[in-house]
Design a protein around this motif. Structure first.
Motif, PDB file in Angstrom:
ATOM      1  N   LYS A  88       0.816  -1.226   0.000  1.00  0.00           N
ATOM      2  CA  LYS A  88       0.000   0.000   0.000  1.00  0.00           C
ATOM      3  C   LYS A  88       0.842   1.266   0.000  1.00  0.00           C
ATOM      4  CE  LYS A  88      -3.916  -2.071   2.474  1.00  0.00           C
ATOM      5  NZ  LYS A  88      -4.711  -2.040   3.727  1.00  0.00           N
ATOM      6  N   GLY A  89       2.177   1.094   0.075  1.00  0.00           N
ATOM      7  CA  GLY A  89       3.051   2.259   0.074  1.00  0.00           C
ATOM      8  C   GLY A  89       3.229   2.883   1.435  1.00  0.00           C
ATOM      9  N   GLN A  90       2.701   2.249   2.488  1.00  0.00           N
ATOM     10  CA  GLN A  90       2.851   2.782   3.845  1.00  0.00           C
ATOM     11  C   GLN A  90       4.258   2.532   4.385  1.00  0.00           C
ATOM     12  OE1 GLN A  90      -0.299   0.716   5.852  1.00  0.00           O
ATOM     13  NE2 GLN A  90      -1.898   2.133   5.155  1.00  0.00           N
ATOM     14  N   ARG A  91       4.939   1.581   3.775  1.00  0.00           N
ATOM     15  CA  ARG A  91       6.350   1.313   4.085  1.00  0.00           C
ATOM     16  C   ARG A  91       7.117   1.294   2.767  1.00  0.00           C
ATOM     17  NH1 ARG A  91       7.908  -0.989   9.054  1.00  0.00           N
ATOM     18  NH2 ARG A  91       6.160  -1.450  10.462  1.00  0.00           N
ATOM     19  N   THR A  92       8.283   1.888   2.762  1.00  0.00           N
ATOM     20  CA  THR A  92       9.116   1.884   1.559  1.00  0.00           C
ATOM     21  C   THR A  92      10.555   1.586   1.943  1.00  0.00           C
ATOM     22  OG1 THR A  92       9.516   4.252   1.746  1.00  0.00           O
ATOM     23  CG2 THR A  92       7.664   3.554   0.341  1.00  0.00           C
ATOM     24  N   LEU A  93      11.289   1.157   0.954  1.00  0.00           N
ATOM     25  CA  LEU A  93      12.707   0.894   1.174  1.00  0.00           C
ATOM     26  C   LEU A  93      13.376   2.189   1.628  1.00  0.00           C
ATOM     27  CD1 LEU A  93      14.751  -1.453   0.840  1.00  0.00           C
ATOM     28  CD2 LEU A  93      15.301  -0.483  -1.402  1.00  0.00           C
ATOM     29  N   LYS A  94      14.264   2.087   2.582  1.00  0.00           N
ATOM     30  CA  LYS A  94      14.928   3.271   3.132  1.00  0.00           C
ATOM     31  C   LYS A  94      15.543   4.109   2.014  1.00  0.00           C
ATOM     32  CE  LYS A  94      16.284   2.612   7.935  1.00  0.00           C
ATOM     33  NZ  LYS A  94      17.422   2.543   8.859  1.00  0.00           N
ATOM     34  N   GLU A  95      15.344   5.422   2.122  1.00  0.00           N
ATOM     35  CA  GLU A  95      15.908   6.323   1.123  1.00  0.00           C
ATOM     36  C   GLU A  95      17.427   6.331   1.190  1.00  0.00           C
ATOM     37  OE1 GLU A  95      14.281  10.159   1.615  1.00  0.00           O
ATOM     38  OE2 GLU A  95      12.192   9.521   1.336  1.00  0.00           O
ATOM     39  N   ASN A  96      18.020   6.452   0.019  1.00  0.00           N
ATOM     40  CA  ASN A  96      19.474   6.549  -0.108  1.00  0.00           C
ATOM     41  C   ASN A  96      20.218   5.366   0.508  1.00  0.00           C
ATOM     42  OD1 ASN A  96      19.159   9.128  -1.291  1.00  0.00           O
ATOM     43  ND2 ASN A  96      19.016  10.059   0.775  1.00  0.00           N
ATOM     44  N   ILE A  97      19.537   4.242   0.636  1.00  0.00           N
ATOM     45  CA  ILE A  97      20.229   3.056   1.164  1.00  0.00           C
ATOM     46  C   ILE A  97      20.970   2.361   0.029  1.00  0.00           C
ATOM     47  CG2 ILE A  97      18.237   1.499   0.860  1.00  0.00           C
ATOM     48  CD1 ILE A  97      19.175   0.084   3.435  1.00  0.00           C
ATOM     49  N   SER A  98      22.216   2.099   0.249  1.00  0.00           N
ATOM     50  CA  SER A  98      23.018   1.433  -0.778  1.00  0.00           C
ATOM     51  C   SER A  98      22.889  -0.077  -0.646  1.00  0.00           C
ATOM     52  CB  SER A  98      24.494   1.845  -0.631  1.00  0.00           C
ATOM     53  OG  SER A  98      25.019   1.330   0.582  1.00  0.00           O
ATOM     54  N   TRP A  99      23.327  -0.782  -1.685  1.00  0.00           N
ATOM     55  CA  TRP A  99      23.310  -2.250  -1.628  1.00  0.00           C
ATOM     56  C   TRP A  99      24.206  -2.750  -0.503  1.00  0.00           C
ATOM     57  CZ3 TRP A  99      19.882  -5.295  -3.582  1.00  0.00           C
ATOM     58  CH2 TRP A  99      19.130  -4.889  -4.705  1.00  0.00           C
ATOM     59  N   LEU A 100      25.279  -2.022  -0.259  1.00  0.00           N
ATOM     60  CA  LEU A 100      26.177  -2.417   0.823  1.00  0.00           C
ATOM     61  C   LEU A 100      25.477  -2.307   2.172  1.00  0.00           C
ATOM     62  CD1 LEU A 100      28.960  -3.283   1.818  1.00  0.00           C
ATOM     63  CD2 LEU A 100      29.628  -0.852   1.847  1.00  0.00           C
ATOM     64  N   GLN A 101      24.763  -1.184   2.368  1.00  0.00           N
ATOM     65  CA  GLN A 101      24.033  -1.014   3.629  1.00  0.00           C
ATOM     66  C   GLN A 101      22.936  -2.069   3.789  1.00  0.00           C
ATOM     67  OE1 GLN A 101      23.010   3.154   2.866  1.00  0.00           O
ATOM     68  NE2 GLN A 101      24.189   3.747   4.706  1.00  0.00           N
ATOM     69  N   MET A 102      22.246  -2.346   2.675  1.00  0.00           N
ATOM     70  CA  MET A 102      21.187  -3.341   2.702  1.00  0.00           C
ATOM     71  C   MET A 102      21.758  -4.715   3.062  1.00  0.00           C
ATOM     72  SD  MET A 102      18.491  -4.363  -0.318  1.00  0.00           S
ATOM     73  CE  MET A 102      18.129  -2.642  -0.613  1.00  0.00           C
ATOM     74  N   THR A 103      22.899  -5.011   2.473  1.00  0.00           N
ATOM     75  CA  THR A 103      23.549  -6.296   2.746  1.00  0.00           C
ATOM     76  C   THR A 103      23.980  -6.374   4.205  1.00  0.00           C
ATOM     77  OG1 THR A 103      24.359  -6.417   0.467  1.00  0.00           O
ATOM     78  CG2 THR A 103      25.450  -7.826   2.106  1.00  0.00           C
ATOM     79  N   CYS A 104      24.499  -5.270   4.714  1.00  0.00           N
ATOM     80  CA  CYS A 104      24.952  -5.249   6.114  1.00  0.00           C
ATOM     81  C   CYS A 104      23.785  -5.457   7.074  1.00  0.00           C
ATOM     82  CB  CYS A 104      25.652  -3.916   6.423  1.00  0.00           C
ATOM     83  SG  CYS A 104      27.261  -3.758   5.652  1.00  0.00           S
ATOM     84  N   LYS A 105      22.653  -4.784   6.787  1.00  0.00           N
ATOM     85  CA  LYS A 105      21.499  -4.928   7.657  1.00  0.00           C
ATOM     86  C   LYS A 105      20.948  -6.355   7.611  1.00  0.00           C
ATOM     87  CE  LYS A 105      20.002  -0.098   7.569  1.00  0.00           C
ATOM     88  NZ  LYS A 105      20.084   0.119   9.023  1.00  0.00           N
ATOM     89  N   SER A 106      20.900  -6.922   6.403  1.00  0.00           N
ATOM     90  CA  SER A 106      20.413  -8.300   6.262  1.00  0.00           C
ATOM     91  C   SER A 106      21.356  -9.270   6.955  1.00  0.00           C
ATOM     92  CB  SER A 106      20.274  -8.661   4.779  1.00  0.00           C
ATOM     93  OG  SER A 106      19.325  -7.843   4.144  1.00  0.00           O
ATOM     94  N   THR A 107      22.650  -8.972   6.797  1.00  0.00           N
ATOM     95  CA  THR A 107      23.647  -9.837   7.437  1.00  0.00           C
ATOM     96  C   THR A 107      23.528  -9.758   8.952  1.00  0.00           C
ATOM     97  OG1 THR A 107      25.171  -9.514   5.582  1.00  0.00           O
ATOM     98  CG2 THR A 107      26.104 -10.333   7.643  1.00  0.00           C
ATOM     99  N   PHE A 108      23.258  -8.568   9.467  1.00  0.00           N
ATOM    100  CA  PHE A 108      23.087  -8.393  10.906  1.00  0.00           C
ATOM    101  C   PHE A 108      21.908  -9.237  11.419  1.00  0.00           C
ATOM    102  CE2 PHE A 108      21.075  -6.058  14.460  1.00  0.00           C
ATOM    103  CZ  PHE A 108      22.107  -6.187  15.383  1.00  0.00           C
ATOM    104  N   SER A 109      20.794  -9.165  10.701  1.00  0.00           N
ATOM    105  CA  SER A 109      19.625  -9.971  11.079  1.00  0.00           C
ATOM    106  C   SER A 109      19.949 -11.455  11.016  1.00  0.00           C
ATOM    107  CB  SER A 109      18.450  -9.669  10.143  1.00  0.00           C
ATOM    108  OG  SER A 109      18.074  -8.322  10.227  1.00  0.00           O
ATOM    109  N   LEU A 110      20.663 -11.820   9.955  1.00  0.00           N
ATOM    110  CA  LEU A 110      21.019 -13.225   9.773  1.00  0.00           C
ATOM    111  C   LEU A 110      21.951 -13.703  10.886  1.00  0.00           C
ATOM    112  CD1 LEU A 110      20.633 -15.645   7.889  1.00  0.00           C
ATOM    113  CD2 LEU A 110      22.663 -14.901   6.641  1.00  0.00           C
ATOM    114  N   MET A 111      22.864 -12.827  11.302  1.00  0.00           N
ATOM    115  CA  MET A 111      23.795 -13.187  12.370  1.00  0.00           C
ATOM    116  C   MET A 111      23.060 -13.417  13.686  1.00  0.00           C
ATOM    117  SD  MET A 111      27.070 -10.710  11.615  1.00  0.00           S
ATOM    118  CE  MET A 111      27.838 -11.117  13.185  1.00  0.00           C
ATOM    119  N   ILE A 112      22.081 -12.558  13.966  1.00  0.00           N
ATOM    120  CA  ILE A 112      21.307 -12.718  15.201  1.00  0.00           C
ATOM    121  C   ILE A 112      20.570 -14.053  15.192  1.00  0.00           C
ATOM    122  CG2 ILE A 112      19.323 -11.851  16.508  1.00  0.00           C
ATOM    123  CD1 ILE A 112      20.157  -9.035  15.687  1.00  0.00           C
ATOM    124  N   VAL A 113      19.893 -14.319  14.064  1.00  0.00           N
ATOM    125  CA  VAL A 113      19.146 -15.573  13.951  1.00  0.00           C
ATOM    126  C   VAL A 113      20.101 -16.761  13.941  1.00  0.00           C
ATOM    127  CG1 VAL A 113      17.597 -16.919  12.484  1.00  0.00           C
ATOM    128  CG2 VAL A 113      17.210 -14.466  12.795  1.00  0.00           C
TER     129      VAL A 113
END
Length: 497
Positions: free
Chosen positions: A412-437
């Motif tokens: 619905k557009g109420q959530r969007t991908l973070k502005e100005n987020i780079s692929w590196l930042q996206m990878t880091c955030k995903s990696t962080f979540s993956l590390m926790i799990v």
């Protein structure tokens, strides 16, 4: 006085056979019938308490077989009834056969109990505190080798002809938990080592040696080891618990554990085995000193519990006992040499209820009222695992709903991908979540190792109720949903209004 009371008791019993009473005189018939009903009440009570599909009970005395009866089903789906020819796996009661076979070799001067096991299996070595150490045959016989209980998890799932060698090879250079001979710790694999000694010394397979030197001379024609090729009776299905009910379970094959847990026998042959142990059948084939040696204590524990050659020995040998459990069968054997009474129980479920039946019947026959039926550990595990599974599934449902809600908000557009987020930042955030799990998954996998003395999930899947597997996979799903949920929260924040 006790012997007189026992004699009067036996006179009033003679003779149950398949639950039919053969006595003369109305009063004796009534008393014997009442006792038969009491035994049936004990069995039925424990079958209900522990949800046991099938049971066979045998009782012998100096006057022969005084009670035999099958209860329930050997195959629930076909409504096949348990009878005296139904085959059950004996679990650790198998150790009494292995112990006797080894002592026969000792009597023939083929084996010396005081010799290091490496004398007969040169490839095997053990260490304690980083140094090589000698472990004798006697240490293995009495469960004082220093091997921990957790070594059961090292037994390979295989039906190969070389399975026994593989099982023992897995112990090579293992660090012992205690110095040999110092402390009792029950480790089923001790008797697999002894089985390989029998095999090495005799020059034939363990199975062949026991068949020709124990089973055949004692006319145990419905007793087998491992795979029951050529069996003359029907083998019961094995069961284990799942959410409060006994479900059919085909256990993996552990052929390398045959000497310790996979002798298969019928009610008929269990009766013969008890009769032999009480000295009531022809024992000319085996010298009486060998039988006596199988009950001889090597070392005494401080709590008075003593282990001989495949038997627990109580009260200076007045009571001899062993229970047996493997993943989907249980057994119980107890006899009183001086009183001339023996009780055997076979069931097709891994349950403490089998012991409860045996002890309660023994107490009924001997007048001992000290035994109290214990809680069935697998029943408790199944109960608590069911509760945990329901809680896990509630959490899964909650997280799944949250993930679906976030997905709808993204659509619905109420959530969007973070502005100005780079692929590196996206990878880091995903990696962080993956590390926790990933850390949570690692900790989850270490739970049985840390809290159950070195066991692993594979072992628990085989030995414990099906409910444990449901908890395991439900928990992994929970961690996966947690990863997805955290990733979506980090990568798709809500728009500011």
């Amino acid at each position: 006085m006790k012997k007189i009371m026992l004699f009067m008791f036996v006179l009033s019993l003679i003779c149950f056979q398949n639950s039919q009473v053969f006595v003369f005189g109305q009063s004796e018939l009534t008393f014997a019938s009442e006792l038969s009903d009491k035994i049936a009440d004990i069995v039925n009570d424990e079958m209900v308490r522990s949800d046991i599909p099938g049971v066979f009970v045998t009782v012998v005395s100096e006057d022969g077989v005084i009670y035999q009866n099958g209860f329930g089903y050997s195959d629930k789906s076909k409504y096949s009834r348990v009878d005296e020819k139904t085959l059950f796996e004996l679990g650790s009661v198998s150790k009494s056969f292995t112990g006797l076979a080894l002592l026969k070799l000792e009597a023939e001067e083929e084996v010396r109990l005081t010799e290091p096991v490496s004398t007969y299996i040169p490839s095997i070595q053990f260490t304690y505190n980083g140094e090589k150490i000698v472990v004798t045959i006697a240490d293995f016989l009495s469960h004082r080798s220093g091997l921990p209980f957790s070594t059961i998890a090292t037994i390979p799932e295989t039906d190969s002809e070389n399975a026994l060698v593989q099982t023992v090879d897995n112990l090579n250079n293992i660090a012992l938990a205690y110095p040999p001979g110092e402390k009792y710790e029950y480790a089923t694999i001790n008797y697999d080592v002894l089985g390989l000694v029998i095999q090495k010394v005799s020059g034939v397979s363990y199975e062949e040696y026991v068949r020709t030197n124990i089973f055949e001379p004692l006319s145990l024609n419905e007793t087998f080891i491992g795979v029951t090729n050529g069996q003359t009776a029907e083998k019961s299905k094995g069961y284990k618990l799942a959410f409060g009910q006994a479900k059919e379970f085909s256990s993996p094959v552990f052929a390398g554990n045959n000497p310790a847990g996979y002798i298969i026998s019928s009610g008929n042959d269990l009766t013969k085995w008890l009769t032999f142990q009480l000295g009531l059948s022809n024992t000319d084939y085996l010298d009486s000193s060998i039988i006596a040696s199988s009950r001889q204590i090597n070392v005494s524990d401080k709590d008075g519990l003593n282990y001989a050659a495949g038997w627990f020995v109580f009260d200076q040998g007045e009571r001899i006992y062993h229970g047996g459990n493997n993943p989907n069968f249980s057994s119980f054997v107890q006899f009183y040499p001086e009183k001339g009474i023996g009780v055997g129980v076979l069931t097709n479920l891994n349950t403490l209820g089998t012991n409860n039946i045996g002890f309660r019947i023994s107490d009924l026959l001997t007048g001992d009222t000290t035994f109290q039926a214990g809680s069935d550990e697998n029943q408790l595990i199944d109960f608590y695992a069911t509760i945990i599974f329901l809680l896990v599934m509630l959490l899964n449902s909650f997280l799944l709903i949250k993930v679906i809600m976030i997905a709808r908000e993204i659509k619905k557009g109420q959530r969007t991908l973070k502005e100005n987020i780079s692929w590196l930042q996206m990878t880091c955030k995903s990696t962080f979540s993956l590390m926790i799990v990933g850390l949570l998954v690692y900790c989850f996998h270490q739970v049985p190792y840390i809290f159950l003395g070195g066991l692993n999930w594979s072992f628990l899947f085989v030995w414990l109720p099906y409910t444990i597997q449901a908890v395991y996979f439900g928990s992994l799903l929970l961690l996966l949903l947690l990863f997805v949920y955290l990733s979506m929260l980090l990568l798709f924040p809500k728009k500011k209004i």
